[in-house]
Design an enzyme around this catalytic site. Structure first.
Site, PDB file in Angstrom:
ATOM      1  CB  ALA A 249      -0.938   0.000   1.217  1.00 55.80           C
ATOM      2  CB  ALA A 250       4.468   1.937   0.062  1.00 57.80           C
ATOM      3  N   GLY A 251       2.716   3.066  -2.208  1.00 54.87           N
ATOM      4  CA  GLY A 251       2.530   4.073  -3.246  1.00 54.87           C
ATOM      5  C   GLY A 251       1.172   4.736  -3.178  1.00 54.87           C
ATOM      6  CG  ASP A 252      -2.257   2.608  -4.170  1.00 55.99           C
ATOM      7  OD1 ASP A 252      -1.896   3.176  -5.215  1.00 55.99           O
ATOM      8  OD2 ASP A 252      -2.621   1.419  -4.136  1.00 55.99           O
ATOM      9  N   GLY A 287      -0.482  -6.041   4.867  1.00 53.51           N
ATOM     10  CA  GLY A 287      -1.750  -5.817   4.183  1.00 53.51           C
ATOM     11  C   GLY A 287      -1.746  -4.579   3.318  1.00 53.51           C
TER      12      GLY A 287
END
Length: 302
Positions: A249-252, A287
């Site tokens: 989920a890092a980029g989002d 997650g």
């Protein structure tokens, strides 16, 4: 409060966590399996909502169990759902993700309904787009739809932010309609032909993208941090040091929180700093959407 509209995908992620990723033809044992709600557009919208931003999501889901589950989740997060469309024929999108112990990952998407997000759907969402202050898109939607969105945004003075993922050939028309672009190092490499693996190469890639007509470039560099290139110069934002558990989920998270910063009057560098902290928190957790932090958590992180 300034308004943010996100146009992008909604899907269900099926995730296998492994110690290492396989090479071609190899089978590796997974440590854990999970099935979660995901999709770049939905993830970004949740990141905005958890930071206290005002967000509407424009997406398309299938008329199936996965789609209904997604709607319930978005409603619980406080995301405006007036323009979450349901396709009568195509299923909800499915993402298959393999993630290793270092946070690296393979992702494949069976697009389903989102590939049928049409210009007619965008016309139905015009009221939200025309009133938006910031509009964030990614490239899991059809390119002709993205181009159409930029034309509407230009007519109404809306700032357009593009996360060029999954990376692909982008038309000059689409780039001309983008004010800020946020590629990761892989995407920046593929967009420019410059291998991006450090600050110097990120600067060269950012310059190359600016030459295509995009005013501001933010290159995210994973464990190194992020490079911001504006008309005023380069700004290196070092990564916050955390133990990486899962980078899904890092980029989002970065993109959504960055938009919140802009909507609150921050300049692009300050917004990127806040987004950098939020992304670091997300990679320290397992997650996708469940890893996206809330405002109070980001504010506690220095």
């Amino acid at each position: 409060m300034k308004r943010i509209v996100i146009i992008g995908s909604s899907n269900i992620d099926m995730i296998i966590h492994c110690d290492r990723l396989p090479v071609q033809g190899q089978i590796v044992a997974g440590r854990q399996f999970a099935m979660k709600s995901g999709g770049k557009g939905a993830n970004q919208a949740i990141a905005v909502a958890r930071m206290g931003g005002s967000v509407a999501l424009v997406t398309k889901i299938g008329n199936d169990l996965f789609g209904k589950q997604s709607l319930e989740l978005y409603e619980s997060e406080g995301i405006a759902l007036d323009y979450v469309f349901s396709d009568p024929d195509l299923p909800s999108s499915i993402g298959l993700i393999m993630s290793d112990s270092l946070g690296e990952k393979y992702i494949s998407i069976a697009q389903g309904a989102i590939r049928n997000l049409t210009v007619e759907d965008i016309d139905r969402a015009r009221p939200a787009i025309e009133r938006a202050d910031y509009l964030l898109m990614e490239l899991e939607i059809p390119l002709e739809t993205a181009e159409y969105v930029t034309r509407i945004a230009a007519e109404h003075g809306v700032t357009v932010i593009l996360n060029p993922s999954p990376v692909q050939a982008i038309s000059p028309e689409l780039l001309r309609g983008v004010h800020i672009i946020i590629p990761n190092k892989t995407e920046a490499s593929l967009l420019t032909g410059i291998l991006v693996d450090d600050w110097a190469s990120a600067r060269k890639a950012a310059d190359s993208i600016r030459e295509k007509g995009v005013e501001t470039v933010v290159v995210t560099l994973g464990s190194k941090g992020a490079l911001v290139r504006t008309a005023d110069g380069y700004y290196e934002i070092p990564a916050v040091k955390v133990e990486t558990v899962d980078a899904t989920a890092a980029g989002d998270t970065f993109c959504g929180v960055f938009c919140v910063g802009l909507s609150e009057g921050m300049d692009v560098v300050a917004a990127a700093r806040m987004a950098n902290r939020a992304a670091a928190l997300s990679v320290s957790r397992l997650g996708s959407q469940e890893a996206i932090p809330y405002r109070a958590e980001v504010e506690r992180m220095k």
